[in-house]
Design an enzyme around this catalytic site. Structure first.
Site, PDB file in Angstrom:
ATOM      1  N   TYR A  16      -5.749   5.475  10.979  1.00 18.53           N
ATOM      2  CA  TYR A  16      -5.631   5.928  12.365  1.00 18.53           C
ATOM      3  C   TYR A  16      -6.727   6.961  12.612  1.00 18.53           C
ATOM      4  CZ  TYR A  16      -0.825   4.086  11.939  1.00 18.53           C
ATOM      5  OH  TYR A  16       0.278   3.291  11.729  1.00 18.53           O
ATOM      6  N   HIS A  66       0.844  -1.201   0.000  1.00 15.62           N
ATOM      7  CA  HIS A  66       0.000   0.000   0.000  1.00 15.62           C
ATOM      8  C   HIS A  66       0.871   1.240   0.000  1.00 15.62           C
ATOM      9  CE1 HIS A  66       0.597   0.571   4.354  1.00 15.62           C
ATOM     10  NE2 HIS A  66       0.569  -0.734   4.409  1.00 15.62           N
ATOM     11  N   TYR A  70       7.545   7.617   8.425  1.00 14.48           N
ATOM     12  CA  TYR A  70       6.613   6.485   8.480  1.00 14.48           C
ATOM     13  C   TYR A  70       7.110   5.337   7.607  1.00 14.48           C
ATOM     14  CZ  TYR A  70       2.079   4.148   8.808  1.00 14.48           C
ATOM     15  OH  TYR A  70       1.077   3.239   9.055  1.00 14.48           O
ATOM     16  N   LYS A  87       6.520   0.589  14.564  1.00 12.66           N
ATOM     17  CA  LYS A  87       7.975   0.592  14.376  1.00 12.66           C
ATOM     18  C   LYS A  87       8.687  -0.584  15.048  1.00 12.66           C
ATOM     19  CE  LYS A  87       8.407   4.176  11.833  1.00 12.66           C
ATOM     20  NZ  LYS A  87       8.365   3.795  10.429  1.00 12.66           N
ATOM     21  N   PRO A 119       2.951   1.183  19.941  1.00 11.82           N
ATOM     22  CA  PRO A 119       2.627   0.597  18.634  1.00 11.82           C
ATOM     23  C   PRO A 119       2.233   1.619  17.567  1.00 11.82           C
ATOM     24  CG  PRO A 119       0.863   0.181  20.208  1.00 11.82           C
ATOM     25  CD  PRO A 119       1.986   0.785  20.976  1.00 11.82           C
TER      26      PRO A 119
HETATM   27  C1  PHB Z   1      -1.272  -3.549  13.201  1.00 11.09           C
HETATM   28  O1  PHB Z   1      -1.667  -3.931  12.105  1.00 11.09           O
HETATM   29  O2  PHB Z   1      -1.288  -4.319  14.187  1.00 11.09           O
HETATM   30  C2  PHB Z   1      -0.782  -2.160  13.352  1.00 11.09           C
HETATM   31  C3  PHB Z   1      -0.814  -1.313  12.258  1.00 11.09           C
HETATM   32  C4  PHB Z   1      -0.351  -0.018  12.376  1.00 11.09           C
HETATM   33  C5  PHB Z   1       0.140   0.420  13.594  1.00 11.09           C
HETATM   34  C6  PHB Z   1       0.172  -0.433  14.673  1.00 11.09           C
HETATM   35  C7  PHB Z   1      -0.285  -1.727  14.563  1.00 11.09           C
HETATM   36  O3  PHB Z   1       0.595   1.681  13.699  1.00 11.09           O
END
Ligand code: PHB
Ligand code: APR
Length: 389
Positions: A200, A72, A384, A296, A292
């Site tokens: 997010y 993606h 990112y 990272k 999380p």
């Molecule tokens: C996840 O897919 O578990 C995940 C994705 C993005 C994040 C944290 C966890 O920033």
């Protein structure tokens, strides 16, 4: 027993290190406290940086990832009452990212080690490194009542935050930096088609995140109280709360379903310096934890292993320890970059219990600035997608 590198911990860091060393003709033994089944059951993040994707391909681990993972162009931020923002890694860095779970990577690593006849000893109890500064290091462990000693040239501490490796570094030589956040993430896995974007969501009810593992496996999170219990979160309550934190168009298109896994994790930033003590080298969660937000953790474990494998290969093959001598400084530069990025994204996206109206305005302005400034958007995208090795 004797090996060149004794590796403590069979998470992604330890397994990947063992795999890369083997491809370069260097022998290692991996010691894991848990059963293999236990290691494979753990569910963790699943977003790979461009550097992680490239490295996994380069060391022959890209086949299933390229087949089953989803490329993606970045992730979305949905802010309550604001237009959607794309962290557009393709546009600003030319690089894509990949949704592919850590569980799948761990499976691939175990398969690769098994195929190569790699030595992984699970259920190894009371693992202890010894003589790390004497020039004759060794590691002991216990299995089925028998104590075993492995002599080695180097020890890699890849045993995560709760491992033994970091604890053997004398306290006066180790400096730790830590921040706890006043909330946790409640995560669920469901066998439903995922929302197309990793998204997010910032909302006055709290943060939420839509993520994915495969075409029929979705991962969702909501910010929860630090001391909350999963018993308080039956699926109905989870979905109601999750959907309330998404923009309406997003909520309308989310396919809900029963959870097949549910857990709560606290959020913490932690860095230990240095990442070396004599013949012992720390990598991954053994040396640092990131919250999380930004995914990272796994990517940092991979970049540590990139630096450490290069250094061990030079030392074992040519007796050149120059890379080993700079390992800690080199790895830590990248660690601090990711620590700052995940701290910043955590501060931006969550609702803090003791926020003042002023702080909420600052947060909102920070988000509006991302929309308004190509440079701010590019800066976030480059962090990112992952800083270069
Ligand atoms: C996840 O897919 O578990 C995940 C994705 C993005 C994040 C944290 C966890 O920033
Ligand atoms: N002896 C042997 N093994 C141990 C010990 C010990 N004393 N203590 C811990 N271990 C094992 C754990 O059981 C685990 O399998 O070390 C392994 C460490 O693996 P991870 O915790 O997965 O850490 P790492 O390999 O550094 O990977 C980092 O995992 O925790 C996530 O978010 C993190 O995605 C990141 C990645």
């Amino acid at each position: 027993m004797r090996t060149q590198v004794a590796i403590i911990g069979a998470g992604p860091a330890g397994l990947l290190l063992s795999h890369i060393l083997d491809r370069n003709g260097i022998d290692s033994i991996v010691l894991e406290r848990q059963t293999r089944a236990h290691v494979l059951e753990r569910i963790r993040a699943g977003v790979l940086e461009a550097g992680t994707i490239a490295l996994l391909r380069e060391v022959g681990l890209g086949e299933r990832m390229d087949r089953e993972g989803r490329l993606h162009d970045g992730s979305a931020i949905a802010w309550e009452d604001r237009p959607r923002f794309m962290i557009d890694t393709r546009k600003y860095t030319g690089k894509p990212m990949m949704a592919y779970g850590q569980t799948a990577i761990t499976e691939d690593l175990f398969a690769a080690r098994d195929a190569a006849g790699g030595k992984i000893i699970d259920e190894a109890a009371d693992v202890q490194p010894h003589e790390l500064t004497s020039g004759r290091p060794y590691v002991t462990y216990e299995k089925r009542g028998t104590r075993v000693r492995i002599d080695c040239d180097y020890v890699a501490g890849c045993d995560g935050y709760h491992g033994v490796s970091r604890t053997v570094i004398p306290a006066d030589l180790l400096k730790t930096y830590e921040k706890s956040y006043p909330f946790g993430w409640l995560g669920i896995m469901s066998q439903t088609p995922p929302y197309p974007d990793i998204c997010y969501c910032h909302h006055s009810r709290g943060f939420a995140l839509a993520s994915q593992r495969s075409p029929m496996l979705s991962r969702y999170y909501v910010q929860c109280d630090l001391h909350d219990k999963i018993e308080n979160w039956p699926d109905d309550r989870f979905w109601e709360e999750f959907l309330a934190r998404c923009p309406k168009d997003m909520a309308d298109s989310i396919v809900t379903g029963p959870s097949i896994e549910k857990s709560i994790a606290p959020l913490r930033s932690f860095v230990a310096e240095p990442m070396r003590y004599g013949a012992l080298f720390l990598a991954g969660d053994a040396a640092h934890i990131v919250p999380p937000t930004g995914a990272k953790g796994l990517n940092l474990a991979v970049s540590d292993v990139f630096y450490l494998s290069r250094a061990l290969i030079e030392a074992c093959r040519k007796g050149n320890t120059a890379y080993l001598d700079v390992y800690s400084d080199t790895a830590l530069r990248r660690v601090w970059g990711a620590a700052r990025m995940s701290w910043w994204l955590t501060m931006l996206l969550h609702r803090f219990p003791d926020d003042t109206p002023f702080e909420r305005k600052m947060r909102l302005n920070e988000f509006d600035y991302l929309h308004a400034s190509e440079r701010a958007a590019a800066s976030l995208a480059e962090q990112y997608v992952g800083l270069p090795y």
